[in-house]
Design a protein around this motif. Structure first.
Motif, PDB file in Angstrom:
ATOM      1  N   PRO A  15      46.538  30.919  42.858  1.00  0.00           N
ATOM      2  CA  PRO A  15      46.666  32.270  43.417  1.00  0.00           C
ATOM      3  C   PRO A  15      47.766  32.384  44.462  1.00  0.00           C
ATOM      4  O   PRO A  15      47.961  33.441  45.049  1.00  0.00           O
ATOM      5  CB  PRO A  15      45.291  32.505  44.042  1.00  0.00           C
ATOM      6  CG  PRO A  15      44.822  31.147  44.423  1.00  0.00           C
ATOM      7  CD  PRO A  15      45.367  30.221  43.370  1.00  0.00           C
ATOM      8  N   ALA A  73      45.595  38.257  42.864  1.00  0.00           N
ATOM      9  CA  ALA A  73      45.266  37.023  43.594  1.00  0.00           C
ATOM     10  C   ALA A  73      43.763  36.909  43.812  1.00  0.00           C
ATOM     11  O   ALA A  73      43.194  35.823  43.673  1.00  0.00           O
ATOM     12  CB  ALA A  73      45.994  36.998  44.933  1.00  0.00           C
ATOM     13  N   LYS A  76      42.190  35.685  40.724  1.00  0.00           N
ATOM     14  CA  LYS A  76      42.436  34.254  40.542  1.00  0.00           C
ATOM     15  C   LYS A  76      41.570  33.412  41.478  1.00  0.00           C
ATOM     16  O   LYS A  76      41.140  32.327  41.111  1.00  0.00           O
ATOM     17  CB  LYS A  76      43.908  33.931  40.762  1.00  0.00           C
ATOM     18  CG  LYS A  76      44.794  34.358  39.620  1.00  0.00           C
ATOM     19  CD  LYS A  76      46.234  33.976  39.922  1.00  0.00           C
ATOM     20  CE  LYS A  76      47.100  34.160  38.721  1.00  0.00           C
ATOM     21  NZ  LYS A  76      47.209  32.987  37.900  1.00  0.00           N
TER      22      LYS A  76
END
Length: 125
Positions: A15, A73, A76
């Protein structure tokens, strides 16, 4: 597969890239307002500082980019373990915990930068 090139490739499940991109986009979103303030606080002045206001029309696009990159992000960082590869970054518990801490710290930095036009007015008054 060549193991020498496998070690040098970037991990695609990390990420880190969307978080770095989100912070950079947040800096772009705050250039119109926080940029001149920070430069003046550092003692840097000049008539060219007013040209940073040219970034103001681009601010909504930067904010949309920040939100999009941090959503990516966040997905992730918080995705289920069964979606992680066995040798992936997200499969190690220490890496997951560290990624969550970094995610929330960078999210806080991005939120401060994006919201800077609103709180800088109060700070300077």
């Amino acid at each position: 597969m060549n193991t020498e090139t496998d070690d040098k490739t970037l991990k695609t499940d990390s990420p880190a890239w969307p978080m770095v991109g989100g912070v950079l986009a947040a800096i772009g979103a705050s250039l119109c307002c926080a940029g001149p303030f920070v430069l003046l606080m550092l003692g840097i002045s000049g008539s060219w500082i007013s040209t940073l206001a040219a970034f103001d029309p681009l601010r909504p696009y930067f904010i949309a980019l920040v939100v999009g990159l941090f959503l990516w992000a966040g997905w992730k960082v918080y995705r289920p373990l069964d979606l992680c590869s066995a040798d992936g970054v997200c499969s190690v518990p220490d890496n997951r915990r560290r990624s969550k801490v970094v995610f929330w710290l960078t999210s806080l930095i991005a939120a401060i930068l994006v919201s800077s036009p609103y709180w800088l007015v109060w700070l300077m008054a």
